[in-house]
Design a protein around this motif. Structure first.
Motif, short mmCIF file in Angstrom:
data_model
loop_
_atom_site.label_atom_id
_atom_site.label_comp_id
_atom_site.label_asym_id
_atom_site.label_seq_id
_atom_site.Cartn_x
_atom_site.Cartn_y
_atom_site.Cartn_z
N PHE A 95 0.83 -1.20 0.00
CA PHE A 95 0.00 0.00 0.00
C PHE A 95 0.87 1.26 0.00
CE2 PHE A 95 -1.96 3.38 2.59
CZ PHE A 95 -3.05 3.68 1.80
N LEU A 96 1.90 1.30 0.85
CA LEU A 96 2.78 2.47 0.92
C LEU A 96 3.53 2.70 -0.39
CD1 LEU A 96 4.28 2.18 4.52
CD2 LEU A 96 2.67 3.90 3.69
N VAL A 97 4.01 1.62 -0.98
CA VAL A 97 4.74 1.75 -2.25
C VAL A 97 3.81 2.31 -3.33
CG1 VAL A 97 5.89 0.48 -4.10
CG2 VAL A 97 6.44 -0.03 -1.72
N ILE A 98 2.57 1.85 -3.36
CA ILE A 98 1.61 2.36 -4.35
C ILE A 98 1.32 3.84 -4.09
CG2 ILE A 98 -0.78 2.20 -5.16
CD1 ILE A 98 -0.59 -0.84 -4.69
N VAL A 99 1.13 4.20 -2.83
CA VAL A 99 0.85 5.61 -2.49
C VAL A 99 2.00 6.51 -2.92
CG1 VAL A 99 0.61 7.24 -0.56
CG2 VAL A 99 -0.76 5.15 -0.61
N PHE A 100 3.24 6.09 -2.60
CA PHE A 100 4.40 6.93 -2.89
C PHE A 100 4.79 6.92 -4.37
CE2 PHE A 100 5.77 6.48 1.76
CZ PHE A 100 5.16 7.69 2.08
N LYS A 101 4.08 6.14 -5.16
CA LYS A 101 4.26 6.25 -6.61
C LYS A 101 3.69 7.57 -7.12
CE LYS A 101 2.94 4.08 -11.02
NZ LYS A 101 4.28 4.10 -11.65
N PHE A 102 2.70 8.08 -6.39
CA PHE A 102 1.99 9.29 -6.83
C PHE A 102 2.17 10.48 -5.87
CE2 PHE A 102 -0.38 5.48 -8.14
CZ PHE A 102 -0.31 5.62 -9.51
N VAL A 103 2.41 10.19 -4.60
CA VAL A 103 2.47 11.23 -3.57
C VAL A 103 3.92 11.49 -3.17
CG1 VAL A 103 1.76 11.84 -1.22
CG2 VAL A 103 0.20 10.56 -2.71
N PRO A 104 4.33 12.75 -3.05
CA PRO A 104 5.69 13.04 -2.58
C PRO A 104 5.95 12.43 -1.20
CG PRO A 104 4.69 15.02 -3.50
CD PRO A 104 3.60 13.99 -3.43
N VAL A 105 7.16 11.94 -1.01
CA VAL A 105 7.55 11.37 0.29
C VAL A 105 7.80 12.54 1.25
CG1 VAL A 105 9.21 9.95 1.51
CG2 VAL A 105 8.57 9.38 -0.84
N PRO A 106 6.97 12.71 2.31
CA PRO A 106 7.10 13.88 3.17
C PRO A 106 8.35 13.87 4.05
CG PRO A 106 5.43 12.40 4.03
CD PRO A 106 5.86 11.84 2.71
N PHE A 107 8.72 12.70 4.54
CA PHE A 107 9.92 12.56 5.38
C PHE A 107 10.37 11.11 5.32
CE2 PHE A 107 6.37 11.51 8.11
CZ PHE A 107 6.82 10.42 8.83
N ARG B 198 10.46 7.29 -11.59
CA ARG B 198 9.97 7.61 -10.26
C ARG B 198 11.04 7.30 -9.20
NH1 ARG B 198 6.91 11.06 -7.39
NH2 ARG B 198 6.05 10.10 -5.51
N ILE B 199 11.78 6.23 -9.39
CA ILE B 199 12.85 5.92 -8.45
C ILE B 199 13.87 7.05 -8.41
CG2 ILE B 199 14.83 4.40 -8.02
CD1 ILE B 199 13.10 2.07 -9.05
N MET B 200 14.25 7.55 -9.58
CA MET B 200 15.20 8.67 -9.62
C MET B 200 14.62 9.91 -8.96
SD MET B 200 18.16 9.93 -10.44
CE MET B 200 18.97 8.85 -11.63
N GLU B 201 13.34 10.17 -9.20
CA GLU B 201 12.70 11.35 -8.61
C GLU B 201 12.68 11.27 -7.09
OE1 GLU B 201 8.90 14.00 -9.81
OE2 GLU B 201 8.41 11.90 -9.35
N VAL B 202 12.31 10.11 -6.55
CA VAL B 202 12.26 9.95 -5.10
C VAL B 202 13.67 9.99 -4.52
CG1 VAL B 202 11.64 8.37 -3.22
CG2 VAL B 202 10.10 8.64 -5.18
#
Length: 245
Positions: A41-53, A166-170
């Motif tokens: 679930f977290l991996v799917i969420v962070f595919k679209f949502v910026p990682v806050p911390f 997306r990996i590079m972006e994160v």
């Protein structure tokens, strides 16, 4: 007058109470299901949502608090298109030359790192950008077998669900790039007083050069060791070519 025979009802069967080991197996099974469910679930969420911390940000904040230092955390998320291609090439040149070719693991680099460590040389990790991203976003720091196994699990997940872009972006938005400095935008402002999208090749190489120990090394007014890393990164950047995610 016919009389009805009373039918005897069968006694309810009692289920045997679970043993300690049975309860433990049930608990571990449920815990495993919850872990897989939450992690996916977290991996799917962070595919679209910026990682806050990240966990590392929390750890550094606790460390600074216990050492009596002020809470310093510079971090600003920006989309990948607002991060200079020079920096994207620089981290590939410096950290993971086969980033676009492997599926999350560079077994050749891992073998070299293992051989080097066995010979007693400076400890090397051999981690790819994908592995570093998985560790930074989802896990704690350290070298235990449990953490490495979880790192491999999350690496597979982000490779399958996120993809390289997306990996590079994160990665470029989450990695530590100085003492209390996280992500390309904050690092660019701290080190060069400009936005990440305006970094020159030399400036990008300067940031990439400090990534092995970002709290020890400086991107500006650097030591001779870091200057050599910058020059090497610049040379390799010329061979990287265009990044097609």
């Amino acid at each position: 007058m016919a009389t009805k025979k009373a039918t005897k009802s069968k006694p309810a069967t009692k289920t045997a109470p679970k043993t300690f080991w049975g309860k433990l197996r049930t608990f571990l099974f449920k815990l495993t299901l919850w872990f897989f469910g939450i992690s996916i679930f977290l991996v799917i969420v962070f595919k679209f949502v910026p990682v806050p911390f990240t966990p590392l940000m929390a750890v550094r904040a606790i460390e600074n608090s216990t050492e009596g230092k002020g809470l310093v955390c510079s971090h600003k998320w920006v989309p990948l298109e607002d991060i200079s291609m020079n920096l994207q090439k620089a981290v590939v040149a410096s950290e993971d030359g086969y980033f676009l070719k492997h599926n999350g693991f560079d077994f050749g680099a891992m073998q070299k790192a293992y051989s080097s460590n066995q010979k007693g040389r400076k400890l090397k990790g051999g981690s790819t950008i994908s592995q570093q991203t998985a560790k930074n976003v989802f896990l704690w720091q350290g070298r235990s077998y449990v953490r490495k196994a979880l790192e491999a699990y999350f690496t597979v997940l982000i490779e399958l669900i996120w993809g390289k872009e997306r990996i590079m972006e994160v990665y470029l938005n989450s990695i530590e790039m100085g003492d209390g400095v996280y992500g390309a935008e904050a690092a660019s402002k701290i080190w060069f007083h400009k936005s990440a999208k305006d970094l020159s090749k030399y400036e990008a190489a300067s940031i990439a050069a400090i990534l092995p120990s970002p709290r020890k090394y400086k991107a500006t007014n650097s030591s001779s060791y870091v200057e050599r890393r910058k020059n090497k990164t610049l040379r390799v950047m010329r061979q990287v070519g265009t990044l097609h995610y």
